[in-house]
Design a protein around this motif. Structure first.
Motif, PDB file in Angstrom:
ATOM      1  N   MET A  87      -7.598  11.029  11.522  1.00 31.84           N
ATOM      2  CA  MET A  87      -6.269  11.190  12.102  1.00 31.84           C
ATOM      3  C   MET A  87      -5.428   9.970  11.725  1.00 31.84           C
ATOM      4  O   MET A  87      -5.783   8.830  12.042  1.00 31.84           O
ATOM      5  N   ILE A  88      -4.307  10.217  11.031  1.00 35.09           N
ATOM      6  CA  ILE A  88      -3.425   9.162  10.546  1.00 35.09           C
ATOM      7  C   ILE A  88      -2.171   9.136  11.423  1.00 35.09           C
ATOM      8  O   ILE A  88      -1.448  10.137  11.506  1.00 35.09           O
ATOM      9  N   ALA A  89      -1.914   8.002  12.087  1.00 30.01           N
ATOM     10  CA  ALA A  89      -0.701   7.812  12.892  1.00 30.01           C
ATOM     11  C   ALA A  89       0.361   7.158  11.997  1.00 30.01           C
ATOM     12  O   ALA A  89       0.174   6.038  11.508  1.00 30.01           O
ATOM     13  N   TRP A  90       1.483   7.869  11.805  1.00 29.17           N
ATOM     14  CA  TRP A  90       2.482   7.446  10.812  1.00 29.17           C
ATOM     15  C   TRP A  90       3.791   7.037  11.513  1.00 29.17           C
ATOM     16  O   TRP A  90       4.197   7.649  12.507  1.00 29.17           O
ATOM     17  N   THR A  91       4.449   5.975  10.930  1.00 31.24           N
ATOM     18  CA  THR A  91       5.756   5.510  11.420  1.00 31.24           C
ATOM     19  C   THR A  91       6.642   5.204  10.234  1.00 31.24           C
ATOM     20  O   THR A  91       6.210   5.305   9.082  1.00 31.24           O
ATOM     21  N   ARG A  92       7.887   4.836  10.525  1.00 31.73           N
ATOM     22  CA  ARG A  92       8.778   4.442   9.426  1.00 31.73           C
ATOM     23  C   ARG A  92       8.267   3.187   8.734  1.00 31.73           C
ATOM     24  O   ARG A  92       8.390   3.035   7.518  1.00 31.73           O
ATOM     25  N   ARG A  93       7.710   2.251   9.538  1.00 33.00           N
ATOM     26  CA  ARG A  93       7.154   1.052   8.934  1.00 33.00           C
ATOM     27  C   ARG A  93       5.964   1.409   8.033  1.00 33.00           C
ATOM     28  O   ARG A  93       5.727   0.753   7.020  1.00 33.00           O
ATOM     29  N   SER A  94       5.201   2.473   8.374  1.00 35.29           N
ATOM     30  CA  SER A  94       4.072   2.917   7.532  1.00 35.29           C
ATOM     31  C   SER A  94       4.556   3.340   6.160  1.00 35.29           C
ATOM     32  O   SER A  94       3.891   3.108   5.143  1.00 35.29           O
ATOM     33  N   MET A  95       5.755   3.975   6.124  1.00 35.98           N
ATOM     34  CA  MET A  95       6.293   4.417   4.837  1.00 35.98           C
ATOM     35  C   MET A  95       6.581   3.238   3.932  1.00 35.98           C
ATOM     36  O   MET A  95       6.243   3.233   2.744  1.00 35.98           O
ATOM     37  N   SER A  96       7.226   2.179   4.488  1.00 39.42           N
ATOM     38  CA  SER A  96       7.541   1.003   3.663  1.00 39.42           C
ATOM     39  C   SER A  96       6.272   0.284   3.235  1.00 39.42           C
ATOM     40  O   SER A  96       6.143  -0.173   2.095  1.00 39.42           O
ATOM     41  N   MET A  97       5.294   0.189   4.139  1.00 38.49           N
ATOM     42  CA  MET A  97       4.036  -0.463   3.779  1.00 38.49           C
ATOM     43  C   MET A  97       3.267   0.367   2.746  1.00 38.49           C
ATOM     44  O   MET A  97       2.590  -0.184   1.871  1.00 38.49           O
ATOM     45  N   TYR A  98       3.389   1.685   2.800  1.00 36.81           N
ATOM     46  CA  TYR A  98       2.712   2.543   1.810  1.00 36.81           C
ATOM     47  C   TYR A  98       3.306   2.334   0.419  1.00 36.81           C
ATOM     48  O   TYR A  98       2.585   2.266  -0.574  1.00 36.81           O
ATOM     49  N   LYS A  99       4.646   2.219   0.365  1.00 34.62           N
ATOM     50  CA  LYS A  99       5.282   1.964  -0.938  1.00 34.62           C
ATOM     51  C   LYS A  99       4.858   0.610  -1.494  1.00 34.62           C
ATOM     52  O   LYS A  99       4.601   0.464  -2.691  1.00 34.62           O
ATOM     53  N   GLN A 100       4.805  -0.416  -0.596  1.00 35.38           N
ATOM     54  CA  GLN A 100       4.349  -1.726  -1.051  1.00 35.38           C
ATOM     55  C   GLN A 100       2.901  -1.649  -1.533  1.00 35.38           C
ATOM     56  O   GLN A 100       2.532  -2.266  -2.531  1.00 35.38           O
ATOM     57  N   TRP A 101       2.077  -0.864  -0.830  1.00 34.72           N
ATOM     58  CA  TRP A 101       0.675  -0.734  -1.255  1.00 34.72           C
ATOM     59  C   TRP A 101       0.568  -0.014  -2.601  1.00 34.72           C
ATOM     60  O   TRP A 101      -0.242  -0.391  -3.444  1.00 34.72           O
ATOM     61  N   LYS A 102       1.377   1.004  -2.799  1.00 34.36           N
ATOM     62  CA  LYS A 102       1.369   1.704  -4.087  1.00 34.36           C
ATOM     63  C   LYS A 102       1.734   0.758  -5.215  1.00 34.36           C
ATOM     64  O   LYS A 102       1.203   0.852  -6.325  1.00 34.36           O
ATOM     65  N   ASN A 103       2.681  -0.166  -4.931  1.00 34.27           N
ATOM     66  CA  ASN A 103       3.067  -1.163  -5.938  1.00 34.27           C
ATOM     67  C   ASN A 103       2.184  -2.399  -5.887  1.00 34.27           C
ATOM     68  O   ASN A 103       2.420  -3.371  -6.614  1.00 34.27           O
ATOM     69  N   ARG A 104       1.171  -2.379  -4.993  1.00 30.83           N
ATOM     70  CA  ARG A 104       0.213  -3.480  -4.814  1.00 30.83           C
ATOM     71  C   ARG A 104       0.916  -4.797  -4.456  1.00 30.83           C
ATOM     72  O   ARG A 104       0.571  -5.876  -4.921  1.00 30.83           O
ATOM     73  N   GLN A 105       1.972  -4.728  -3.589  1.00 26.65           N
ATOM     74  CA  GLN A 105       2.688  -5.925  -3.137  1.00 26.65           C
ATOM     75  C   GLN A 105       2.104  -6.366  -1.799  1.00 26.65           C
ATOM     76  O   GLN A 105       2.742  -6.379  -0.763  1.00 26.65           O
ATOM     77  N   VAL A 106       0.846  -6.682  -1.817  1.00 29.27           N
ATOM     78  CA  VAL A 106       0.156  -6.987  -0.570  1.00 29.27           C
ATOM     79  C   VAL A 106       0.510  -8.362  -0.028  1.00 29.27           C
ATOM     80  O   VAL A 106       0.246  -8.668   1.128  1.00 29.27           O
ATOM     81  N   ASN A 107       1.119  -9.198  -0.815  1.00 27.18           N
ATOM     82  CA  ASN A 107       1.476 -10.550  -0.363  1.00 27.18           C
ATOM     83  C   ASN A 107       2.959 -10.687  -0.062  1.00 27.18           C
ATOM     84  O   ASN A 107       3.494 -11.786   0.019  1.00 27.18           O
TER      85      ASN A 107
END
Length: 698
Positions: free
Chosen positions: A559-579
């Protein structure tokens, strides 16, 4: 040199001619042939296109004076053939010499000398032909010499030399065929490879072939003749080893006598079974006549009788007379049935040939009624049928009629008819016997009483018992399910809860939602905030892989709990901007979860099976547009508006209960949830998160 008859001179002549053959290797054909027209009647003499002087029976002469030109005689300058000289009886083989030389470039040429030696007989022949002075000639000198009487069955060495340019020569070896001779050969049978190796001794070329000996020796379809040169072997293959398989050899010249050996005729017994299988063809039916063709390549004739198959044996049909016409055997007035067969017997071997089981002219069907039996017969030809109730003798197998014989016939010249015949109902242990009555030989089909039960009351009682038992079982199973639904936790599912750590308030909301799933819905919730000791020991990524495997084994939910902040963090993760600055998860929780789940999504999408994944989002913290496209194929629920649907979804995947029970229990629990403190506490945490989100935006 001495005379031709001198005994000491002949070996020297033989050696000299052999040396000439080595110096000039031109050879004639290795087998003799006879000129067109068979035995030719001719006058013995010499024929040329110039005036000449002829000298015959010369002494052997050799002149090794050097030639003044580089010109050589071509192979076609000398040709040799065999004719038959019939001046007296019997005719004798005679060698004809043909000379054809283009003399351009040979101004001093006066004529030719021809010398021949029969190698086996050691007999010398020679003649010399010279052009007369002032004789008119062209560029092509042609001579035909008839002829030398020779002994057949040996080689003749012939040398042509020019006069006086006698070093311009050509030599040929010619075989004098013996019309009465047969080639000798040896053979070796290789049974495992189905072939015969054949070899011939040194001598002229020989043709060999395999054939089946009947009136004549007929060629095999899979093997043709092969040419064997001197001291070589040939391999001939066969498909069927029959007792009349023979080997035949003959020379390559026309009308050669043939030598034949049939090695399997002396002991044919081992090959009779294969002979019968090859020779017996399929059974054919013409009207009411059953016919089989025996097409054997061997002259062995079998004995053919008729028999009837019964209990794995073929019992002779004593009254049946099998007639023969040529290579066909036929039985008249016979029904087309696979029980009636032909039996071929030959030298203690036998073959039983029966018709195809599917090749029948009529079929029947039986239906039992209360007091009668309905027999339905479908026939493709005009025919008559008989039926009777009989009692089968268990010892002899015979079925003696217990009632009248009932007859029925189709209309003449009408095909594909359906007939119906009513028979009295058979008793216990009785059978119905049906046969075709318009032919002498027809199989009697038996339908015994045990093939259909006449105890209708027993069947009805049995069917009623089965129905009652089935209803009781269904009611009992349904009651147990309903009882379990209301007395036991229904959603005891393992749920791995994945979220993005937006803020401290949101983490509190996630903990409250996990407590809601655990305490109200009875689920086993896996949350990193509740298992921080293990996370700190093994790391976030191994922890997620371990828990994901546990969920898969228990058939649980991710079960994945999603928010607007999750969307921005997902895009950063896709671009591997973890720092980046926006990444506030010090333990890299969200990235570990996405890395683990992305592979699962790829496999699941490939198999179109995403029922193990569920996404939830809280009202005011996220909208549908904030969910990535890759997650839109799974079930999504908006909390707390879609809480009823989420409960129904979890219940459906747990016990596979009927939909009506799912809805009933879900409504019951929803009433309990509305008044629960857990739900009000969950709503309070959602409002705090909304306020926090508004402050961050400002």
């Amino acid at each position: 040199m001495g005379s031709l008859g001198s005994a000491y001179c002949l070996p020297l002549l033989f050696l000299t001619l052999q040396l000439l053959l080595l110096l000039n290797p031109s050879r004639g054909q290795d087998s003799c042939f006879e000129e067109e027209g068979g035995v030719e009647v001719f006058s013995k003499g010499v024929f040329s296109n110039f005036e000449y002087n002829l000298q015959e029976s010369l002494h052997f002469a050799s002149n090794s004076s050097p030639s003044t030109t580089d010109w050589t005689l071509p192979p076609e300058a000398l040709t040799i053939s065999t004719v038959s000289l019939c001046e007296g009886q019997p005719c004798k083989p005679c060698i004809r010499i043909n000379i054809s030389v283009n003399v351009t470039g040979l101004p001093k040429l006066k004529g030719f000398m021809v010398q021949g030696l029969e190698l086996n007989e050691n007999t010398f022949h020679s003649f010399r032909i010279l052009k007369k002075k002032n004789a008119k000639t062209g560029d092509l000198w042609e001579v035909r010499y008839d002829c030398w009487t020779v002994t057949p069955g040996q080689y003749l060495s012939v040398t042509l030399t020019t006069v006086p340019n006698n070093d311009l020569s050509i030599s040929k070896m010619y075989y004098i065929c013996d019309r009465d001779a047969k080639p000798d050969f040896q053979y070796d049978h290789i049974a495992e490879e189905k072939k015969i190796e054949i070899s011939v001794p040194k001598g002229p070329d020989v043709y060999v072939r395999l054939c089946y000996q009947a009136n004549i020796c007929e060629d095999l379809e899979t093997s043709g003749k092969k040419l064997i040169t001197s001291s070589q072997n040939a391999s001939l293959s066969y498909e069927n080893l029959l007792p009349c398989l023979c080997i035949e050899a003959f020379y390559t010249y026309p009308d050669s006598k043939r030598k034949k050996e049939c090695p399997f005729q002396k002991h044919p017994e081992p090959y009779i079974e294969e002979l019968l299988q090859v020779s017996v063809q399929e059974i054919q039916h013409h009207s009411d006549t059953m016919t089989v063709r025996y097409a054997s390549p061997c002259p062995l004739v079998p004995t053919v009788t008729s028999c009837r198959k019964q209990d794995g044996k073929c019992i002779p049909e004593k009254k049946a007379i099998v007639k023969e016409h040529g290579r066909e055997y036929y039985l008249e007035s016979a029904d087309r049935d696979h029980h009636l067969c032909f039996k071929f017997s030959l030298l203690n071997h036998s073959l039983i040939k029966c018709p195809d089981r599917r090749d029948r002219l009529w079929h029947m069907d039986v239906k039992i009624q209360l007091t009668q039996l309905l027999l339905t017969i479908s026939s493709t030809v005009p025919a008559s049928f008989s039926a009777a109730v009989c009692h089968q003798n268990q010892q002899t197998g015979a079925c003696d009629p217990q009632s009248l014989i009932y007859n029925i016939s189709t209309q003449h010249q009408v095909r594909s008819q359906v007939l119906q015949l009513w028979l009295p109902r058979p008793g216990i242990g009785d059978c119905i016997k049906v046969w075709r009555s318009d032919v002498r030989f027809s199989h009697q089909h038996l339908i015994c009483s045990f093939d259909f039960s006449h105890k209708h009351l027993g069947l009805l009682a049995l069917a009623t018992s089965l129905v009652v038992f089935t209803l009781v079982f269904i009611i009992y199973t349904s009651c147990r399910r309903i009882w379990k639904i209301f007395t036991a936790p229904l959603w005891r599912r393992t749920i791995l809860l994945v979220y993005s750590p937006d803020s401290a308030e949101y983490k509190t909301l996630i903990c409250g939602f996990a407590d809601f799933l655990h305490s109200i819905l009875g689920c086993e919730v896996i949350l990193d905030l509740w298992d921080m000791n293990t996370v700190s020991q093994i790391g976030m990524l191994p922890w997620f892989y371990q828990k994901r495997e546990l969920v898969s084994e228990r058939n649980g939910k991710v079960m994945i709990a999603w928010t607007r902040r999750s969307m921005s963090m997902y895009k950063q993760w896709k671009n591997r901007q973890v720092n980046s600055i926006g990444w506030k998860d010090s333990t890299n929780l969200f990235g570990a979860a996405m890395s683990c789940l992305e592979k699962d999504f790829e496999v699941q999408q490939e198999h179109k099976n995403l029922q193990h994944y569920t996404m939830v989002y809280f009202e005011g913290l996220c909208e549908k547009k904030d969910i990535p496209k890759c997650f839109r194929k799974i079930s999504r629920y908006r909390l707390l508006q879609d809480l009823y649907r989420l409960v129904s979804h979890l219940q459906d995947t747990t016990y596979m209960s009927p939909p009506c029970l799912i809805k009933a229990v879900a409504k019951y629990l929803m009433k309990k949830l509305i008044s629960s403190e857990k739900r009000r506490g969950l709503q309070h945490h959602i409002e705090l998160c909304k306020n926090k989100l508004g402050e961050d935006v400002r």
